[in-house]
Design a protein around this motif. Structure first.
Motif, short mmCIF file in Angstrom:
data_model
loop_
_atom_site.label_atom_id
_atom_site.label_comp_id
_atom_site.label_asym_id
_atom_site.label_seq_id
_atom_site.Cartn_x
_atom_site.Cartn_y
_atom_site.Cartn_z
N ASN A 244 0.84 -1.20 0.00
CA ASN A 244 0.00 0.00 0.00
C ASN A 244 0.88 1.25 0.00
OD1 ASN A 244 -2.48 -1.41 0.15
ND2 ASN A 244 -2.19 -1.71 2.35
N PHE A 277 -8.18 5.89 -0.80
CA PHE A 277 -9.03 6.14 0.37
C PHE A 277 -8.73 7.53 0.93
CE2 PHE A 277 -8.83 1.44 0.50
CZ PHE A 277 -10.19 1.17 0.51
N ASP A 279 -9.23 8.97 4.13
CA ASP A 279 -9.59 8.49 5.46
C ASP A 279 -9.40 9.60 6.49
OD1 ASP A 279 -10.49 6.59 7.28
OD2 ASP A 279 -8.44 6.00 7.81
N THR A 323 -13.98 7.62 3.57
CA THR A 323 -14.28 6.70 4.68
C THR A 323 -14.45 7.50 5.97
OG1 THR A 323 -11.90 6.33 4.97
CG2 THR A 323 -13.10 4.73 3.64
N GLU A 328 -15.39 2.15 8.77
CA GLU A 328 -14.84 2.16 7.41
C GLU A 328 -13.33 2.32 7.43
OE1 GLU A 328 -18.15 4.26 4.61
OE2 GLU A 328 -17.51 5.40 6.36
N SER A 329 -12.83 3.14 8.36
CA SER A 329 -11.39 3.34 8.47
C SER A 329 -10.70 2.04 8.88
CB SER A 329 -11.10 4.43 9.51
OG SER A 329 -9.72 4.59 9.70
N ILE A 332 -10.11 -0.61 6.16
CA ILE A 332 -9.01 -0.41 5.22
C ILE A 332 -7.82 -1.31 5.57
CG2 ILE A 332 -7.31 1.26 4.37
CD1 ILE A 332 -9.39 3.45 4.84
N ASN A 333 -7.64 -1.56 6.87
CA ASN A 333 -6.47 -2.31 7.30
C ASN A 333 -6.52 -3.79 6.90
OD1 ASN A 333 -5.10 -0.10 8.52
ND2 ASN A 333 -6.50 -0.23 10.26
N ILE A 335 -6.88 -4.48 3.79
CA ILE A 335 -6.34 -4.42 2.43
C ILE A 335 -4.82 -4.38 2.50
CG2 ILE A 335 -6.24 -3.04 0.32
CD1 ILE A 335 -9.04 -2.02 1.01
N ALA A 339 -3.71 -0.09 -2.54
CA ALA A 339 -4.47 1.04 -2.01
C ALA A 339 -3.55 2.23 -1.75
CB ALA A 339 -5.19 0.66 -0.73
N ILE A 341 -3.67 5.47 0.72
CA ILE A 341 -4.39 5.88 1.91
C ILE A 341 -3.96 7.29 2.29
CG2 ILE A 341 -4.96 5.33 4.30
CD1 ILE A 341 -3.98 2.41 3.63
N HIS A 356 -2.82 3.45 10.54
CA HIS A 356 -2.36 2.82 9.30
C HIS A 356 -0.86 2.54 9.34
CE1 HIS A 356 -6.30 3.20 7.67
NE2 HIS A 356 -6.29 4.53 7.74
#
Length: 467
Positions: A244, A277, A279, A323, A328-329, A332-333, A335, A339, A341, A356
């Protein structure tokens, strides 16, 4: 004669604050910024103001970033009742920034007091509360660019576009005493002329005293096209590595620039990632404000992508996914690759980017893109300076992700741009360098002398001068 006191952002970047006092008793505070970065600096946010807030006629605010506005709720809580003059866009962004800051202050105090209760220490109060912030926001008085207004008897103020973020202003103060008028100009944060969304900073030609920022007084930024090419190469490499891409970003200004640049790569067919994203609840709300002020931005590329602001942005970068919720946040983790972010905070001192980091920073296939200034004492600065491990969320995390710095995306003017802007003042006013680390100020001071034959002064904290 009027006097000016240098209270904040003196030989450092954060905590912008300058007090103007006139012979007739007028008192104006230009900016009321929060100190950020080192723990000792942040402790200073709770120190008594070096003046009586009840005596101020007004606050004049250059823009909404917390290092220029973040102590306004404290000022109002301690008795300030005058207007807070700002541009129209700043008035809207200010509500977003300060209510979020108040929420952080309250949560930080809550967590601190839980720890203090366990060890028998006295509790602490938040720097300010949401209620105090809401009362302060009632004091906002918005103005258009280039529209003069009286901030105190004998002091006329005009905002001019600084090109830094939406609503940012160069502050011009014309002070009339004993039949004579002297002009004080505060640059605020001057924008990088290559920033895609903002207009170039307004050029001024006359002042008696000039306060100029020096954040990047020691160097120029890379050409924006070269920087965009470097970003494209980073994204290609990240796609090849199978990780990512993390982009810590300030919610106002930097995030909107990054979305623009990623959209430009998407439009060229050069964005290999599957999703971007956004975020950051604050950045999502800031985007809505930016849409309402599109007429103040420089966006020729988006003009033909539809009549509505929302549709233009969605067509520019269709893979952008906001997000706003914590759920939703956290999702993401799950993925692990493909991505991008974008999350706050911009200097990695808190916010969702830290979570993240916990899931990605230790992975060598991931990439971290630092696209903004990192103040001394911040987590972002430690990573840029090459830390092999960092402490976050009560854990020690290895830094194995590939770290890239992209200075070309800065929203601040570089050295040559600062010199060009300053050269517009043909009468060479008394020049004071502010809003910069000391070594950056020294470099700019030397460049001003060598290239413009202009002697600039570096004020000391608390220094007072007569205009």
């Amino acid at each position: 004669m009027a006097q000016l006191s240098f209270l904040g952002a003196i030989q450092q970047v954060t905590g912008s604050s300058y007090l103007l006092q006139t012979q007739s008793g007028g008192s104006i505070l230009v900016d009321c910024g929060m100190r950020q970065g080192r723990r000792d600096d942040e402790r200073g946010n709770g120190a008594p103001f070096p003046f009586d807030p009840t005596t101020l006629h007004a606050v004049v605010l250059s823009h909404a970033h917390l290092d220029h506005s973040g102590l306004l709720p404290r000022l109002a809580a301690e008795g300030f009742r005058g207007p807070v003059h700002c541009t129209e866009a700043t008035a809207e962004l200010l509500e977003l920034m300060l209510l979020d800051s108040a929420n952080i202050q309250e949560k930080d105090a809550e967590w601190e007091n839980k720890w203090r209760q366990r060890i028998g220490k006295p509790s602490v109060k938040p720097l300010y509360t949401r209620e105090e912030t809401e009362r302060m926001l009632e004091l906002r008085e918005p103005h258009g660019y280039e529209s003069a207004f009286e901030a105190a008897p004998g002091v006329e103020v005009t905002f001019l576009d600084a090109g830094h973020i939406l609503g940012s202003a160069i502050v011009q103060l014309d002070i009339t005493e004993n039949g004579a008028t002297r002009r004080l100009v505060f640059s605020g944060d001057l924008g990088n002329a290559e920033t895609p969304l903002m207009n170039p900073p307004a050029v001024l030609s006359r002042a008696d005293v000039l306060l100029m920022e020096s954040t990047y007084g020691d160097r120029d930024h890379r050409n924006s096209e070269e920087t965009l090419e470097e970003l494209a190469q980073i994204l290609d490499q990240a796609n090849h590595d199978g990780g990512n891409v993390l982009m810590p970003s300030f919610s106002i200004g930097r995030t909107q620039d990054l979305i623009y640049h990623l959209g430009a790569l998407y439009q060229q067919g050069r964005l290999p990632q599957q999703v971007v994203f956004l975020d950051s609840p604050m950045a999502i709300r800031a985007n809505d404000i930016y849409r309402r002020f599109l007429h103040q931005l420089d966006l020729p590329e988006l003009a033909g992508l539809g009549s509505q602001a929302q549709s233009r942005v969605e067509q520019w970068l269709p893979i952008l996914q906001a997000t706003p919720s914590p759920e939703e946040s956290m999702a993401i983790n799950r993925i692990k690759r493909g991505a991008i972010i974008i999350a706050g905070s911009g200097m990695c001192t808190g916010g969702r980017i830290v979570h993240h980091f916990k899931h990605n920073l230790w992975r060598k296939e991931c990439h971290l893109v630092i696209a903004g200034f990192q103040a001394q004492g911040t987590l972002g600065r430690a990573i840029v300076d090459g830390a092999s491990h960092v402490k976050l969320l009560h854990q020690r995390i290895a830094v194995k992700a590939q770290v890239h710095t992209l200075g070309g995306f800065s929203a601040h003017a570089g050295q040559s741009q600062l010199l060009t802007w300053a050269d517009g003042f043909k009468d060479r006013p008394a020049l004071y360098l502010v809003h910069g680390e000391h070594d950056k100020m020294l470099a700019l001071q030397q460049a001003l002398q060598q290239r413009l034959a202009w002697s600039a002064q570096i004020p000391e904290p608390g220094q007072r001068i007569t205009l």
